[in-house]
Scaffold this active site. Structure first.
Site, short mmCIF file in Angstrom:
data_model
loop_
_atom_site.label_atom_id
_atom_site.label_comp_id
_atom_site.label_asym_id
_atom_site.label_seq_id
_atom_site.Cartn_x
_atom_site.Cartn_y
_atom_site.Cartn_z
N LYS A 30 25.04 43.67 35.80
CA LYS A 30 24.16 42.98 34.85
C LYS A 30 23.02 43.90 34.42
CE LYS A 30 23.46 39.56 37.81
NZ LYS A 30 24.40 39.90 38.91
N THR A 31 22.26 44.36 35.39
CA THR A 31 21.19 45.30 35.07
C THR A 31 21.78 46.62 34.57
OG1 THR A 31 19.64 44.37 36.66
CG2 THR A 31 19.30 46.68 36.07
N THR A 32 22.88 47.00 35.19
CA THR A 32 23.48 48.29 34.84
C THR A 32 23.91 48.32 33.38
OG1 THR A 32 24.33 48.22 37.10
CG2 THR A 32 25.08 50.02 35.71
N GLU A 44 16.24 40.68 35.40
CA GLU A 44 16.13 39.65 36.45
C GLU A 44 15.15 38.54 36.04
OE1 GLU A 44 17.75 41.68 40.32
OE2 GLU A 44 15.71 42.37 40.03
N TRP A 90 12.73 33.16 46.35
CA TRP A 90 12.55 31.93 47.13
C TRP A 90 12.31 32.20 48.62
CZ3 TRP A 90 16.47 31.21 50.74
CH2 TRP A 90 17.61 32.00 50.55
N LYS A 93 28.39 42.48 39.90
CA LYS A 93 27.53 43.62 39.64
C LYS A 93 27.57 43.96 38.15
CE LYS A 93 27.64 46.83 42.83
NZ LYS A 93 26.46 46.63 43.68
N ASN A 99 27.56 36.35 39.24
CA ASN A 99 27.28 36.83 40.59
C ASN A 99 27.72 38.25 40.85
OD1 ASN A 99 26.17 34.36 41.32
ND2 ASN A 99 28.16 33.51 41.88
N ARG A 117 21.91 53.79 25.06
CA ARG A 117 22.40 53.84 23.68
C ARG A 117 21.27 53.79 22.67
NH1 ARG A 117 27.25 49.94 24.74
NH2 ARG A 117 28.94 51.45 24.83
N PHE A 171 10.67 39.63 46.01
CA PHE A 171 11.04 38.35 46.59
C PHE A 171 11.18 37.26 45.53
CE2 PHE A 171 8.99 40.70 49.93
CZ PHE A 171 9.77 40.43 51.03
#
Lengths: 186, 186
Positions: free
Chosen positions: A29-31, A117, A82, A27, A25, A39, A80
């Site tokens: 993850k994408t970063t 995601e 859900w 921050k 949950n 790299r 979006f």
């Protein structure tokens, strides 16, 4: 020498393409996936990024950077999941994006494939995790795949070579009236 | 819309430079900082990276990428901390690097300053965390600072706007004889 994950590990020399999952949950993850992109790009390795939630109009820091670097980043969502007003369209976009991304799994010229995601289409039941895992396991053996998103399904975790959970320890500034900051957060 | 940290948050418009800490025993701490570097670069924001453990000879993916992007990355360490054969030199390098980095805290042209593996000099007692925090709090208000490394001292966590812990959930391949993979891990 400290035991650091950022330094080359001495020992066995075997190489393989890794299936990497950044979940939780918090921050980053994408970063962190973007850091891997940087790299790989720095080493001249071909990278592609497929984003499953962000709409094609997204123009965040990563999109601007990727354009300048010549790294293909394909957002195909409507922002979006859900809470979509048109769930069928939202689902259809995710399935279309997966069709495109899975076709890249066997490209001999691709070194790193980021599925940003991508956990959400599985979490919301639009894609069967077992089918996704089977497709990922059928990839070209040297291809690294990075999947990001909360709620990583157990099948994906089981199949992964590396799973990191990002946990929010402290995030007080949202309550202080501070908005998300361009350049570091998006 | 999902509650995603990667999308601009609607609401208050106030901006400030954030003090961000990526800590924990898992992977992705430096990597997420690199992702922020990429985002900031994508937005044309000046970024500098000071690395406290990696030696000046380091030429990992991030160094190669940064060179191509024109982002200053300054490694100044000897690759060692508590296992150093010359602890005084290791400590001196860390103090020298901090002197250089702290001078950047008030530069009006700098937008993002990354202090990579900067927790270790504090953890090993070479730098007083309270003094470091005081220096960081005296930075130019709009400067974002990102600190990475395990064992973030409580004073730093207390002062930070955002703290993320990276936790290793699964990392089996080291035991399978798979070495660290260039392009994604370093």
């Amino acid at each position: 020498m400290i035991e650091s994950e950022h330094q080359p590990v001495k020992g066995p020399r075997k190489r393989k393409g890794l299936l990497i999952v950044n979940t939780g949950n918090g921050k980053g993850k994408t970063t962190a996936a973007l850091g891997m992109v940087l790299r790989a790009w720095g080493r001249g390795m071909p990278v592609e990024v497929y984003q499953f939630i962000k709409p094609p109009t997204a123009n965040f820091g990563e999109h601007r950077a990727a354009k300048r670097l010549g790294i293909p980043v394909y957002p195909l969502g409507d922002g979006f999941t859900w809470k979509s007003k048109d769930p069928e369209r939202t689902k259809a976009l995710a399935l279309e994006q997966w069709d495109r991304a899975r076709a890249r799994l066997i490209d001999p010229d691709l070194a790193v494939l980021v599925l940003d995601e991508f956990t959400y289409p599985m979490h919301y039941g639009w894609l069967d995790p077992a089918g996704v895992v089977a497709a990922l396991q059928g990839r070209r053996p040297m291809l690294h795949v990075v999947v990001t998103g909360r709620y990583a399904p157990p099948e994906l975790v089981e199949a992964a070579d590396l799973v990191t959970e990002m946990t929010l320890i402290k995030h007080p500034y949202r309550e202080q009236g501070i908005k998300a900051q361009p350049g570091v957060e998006f």
